[in-house]
Design a protein around this motif. Structure first.
Motif, short mmCIF file in Angstrom:
data_model
loop_
_atom_site.label_atom_id
_atom_site.label_comp_id
_atom_site.label_asym_id
_atom_site.label_seq_id
_atom_site.Cartn_x
_atom_site.Cartn_y
_atom_site.Cartn_z
N ALA A 34 5.73 -3.88 0.54
CA ALA A 34 4.67 -3.40 -0.35
C ALA A 34 4.95 -3.84 -1.78
O ALA A 34 4.06 -4.36 -2.47
N LEU A 35 6.18 -3.65 -2.24
CA LEU A 35 6.54 -4.03 -3.60
C LEU A 35 6.47 -5.53 -3.80
O LEU A 35 6.06 -6.02 -4.87
N LYS A 36 6.84 -6.31 -2.78
CA LYS A 36 6.77 -7.77 -2.88
C LYS A 36 5.32 -8.23 -2.97
O LYS A 36 4.98 -9.13 -3.75
N THR A 37 4.44 -7.59 -2.20
CA THR A 37 3.02 -7.94 -2.24
C THR A 37 2.44 -7.65 -3.62
O THR A 37 1.64 -8.44 -4.15
N LEU A 38 2.85 -6.54 -4.21
CA LEU A 38 2.37 -6.19 -5.55
C LEU A 38 2.91 -7.17 -6.59
O LEU A 38 2.22 -7.51 -7.56
N GLY A 94 -4.86 -3.69 -0.85
CA GLY A 94 -5.07 -3.15 0.49
C GLY A 94 -3.89 -3.43 1.41
O GLY A 94 -3.44 -2.55 2.16
N LEU A 95 -3.37 -4.67 1.33
CA LEU A 95 -2.22 -5.04 2.15
C LEU A 95 -0.99 -4.23 1.73
O LEU A 95 -0.24 -3.73 2.58
N ALA A 96 -0.79 -4.10 0.42
CA ALA A 96 0.35 -3.33 -0.08
C ALA A 96 0.24 -1.86 0.34
O ALA A 96 1.25 -1.22 0.64
#
Length: 280
Positions: free
Chosen positions: A61-65, A48-50
């Motif tokens: 987004a990529l770091k969160t994933l 959801g955050l990404a």
């Protein structure tokens, strides 16, 4: 309740649905932080955050994933969520090669998970397939999803939203209408056979339907009702009771209303009590 993870997760979902991205971002971050020490932690919070970051900050987004993959290493559901979002993020970055690689990974994971994947994730897979121009794969998955959930009005609303967003509303409505008619025909045939006293034939109709539509709640409930009637009018056995219990458990698992489950369970318990009393 800032320390209640379930409420933070709910707040994040509702805020995101209503376009309140700042509130949603904060709530997802809080849920992720609280999840470190909770049994309610979920890869959905990272996804959801990404998803929010994908609209404003692709790198975040990529770091969160990446963080999600690290925490949920070996979890196919988390991997699928990550791959679907990466397909979208890389597309936004105009990196079509990486986007296609992520999509192919998502396809593989989706096939491996099958019906074990949550319905929202399967619907996201369908949406991504349409957006990648893979209509054949999307239509195949969509048909199965509709067959299983045609009697769930809320979920069908989500299906229609995806069809509208991907430009497939018209053909989607035709598919929904066709499948609903098939379900009505199957149900009517089984019920008619049951009313005529052809219990074996009626059971076969619903058993066949349950095989091809294993998550359809209407089919499950009708199957239980017919098996209970058969049990009442024939010899009671542990095997028959176990078969009915399996369907009741499955109906409960897939969200059939509690009052329906309790009513059917009570009938089965009474019959089970009789066989136990006879045995003793």
């Amino acid at each position: 309740s800032p320390q209640a993870i379930l409420r933070q997760q709910k707040l994040a979902t509702m805020a995101n649905m209503n376009g309140e991205l700042v509130i949603a971002e904060k709530a997802y971050k809080t849920a992720i932080d609280l999840g470190k020490n909770s049994v309610h932690h979920s890869s959905e919070d990272f996804a959801g955050l990404a998803k929010i970051y994908s609209k404003t900050d692709a790198k975040s987004a990529l770091k969160t994933l990446k963080d999600m993959r690290s925490l949920y290493f070996g979890n196919p559901e988390a991997e699928l969520r990550a791959a679907l979002l990466e397909t979208e993020v890389f597309h936004q970055l105009a990196d079509e090669e990486s986007s296609m690689q992520a999509y192919q990974t998502a396809q593989k994971l989706s096939l491996e998970l099958g019906s074990k994947a949550p319905t929202d994730l399967r619907l996201e897979m369908i949406k991504t397939s349409y957006l990648k121009g893979d209509d054949k794969a999307a239509n195949k998955q969509l048909e199965q999803l509709i067959k299983n959930h045609a009697d769930d009005d809320h979920f069908m609303g989500d299906v229609r939203k995806v069809l509208d967003e991907t430009g497939n509303a018209q053909q989607g409505e035709k598919l929904i209408a066709r499948i609903k008619k098939e379900l009505v025909d199957i149900n009517n045939k089984g019920v008619d056979l049951f009313k005529q006293g052809n219990i074996t034939e009626a059971t076969q109709v619903f058993q066949k339907a349950a095989t091809t539509m294993p998550e359809n709640k209407t089919i499950m409930i009708n199957m239980v009702k017919i098996l209970l009637h058969d049990l009442k009018s024939s010899e009671v056995s542990k095997e028959k009771i176990q078969r009915i219990q399996t369907f009741i458990n499955k109906a409960s698992q897939f969200g059939v209303k509690k009052e329906k489950i309790e009513h059917l369970q009570a009938q089965l318990n009474n019959l089970s009590h009789k066989i136990n009393s006879t045995a003793s």
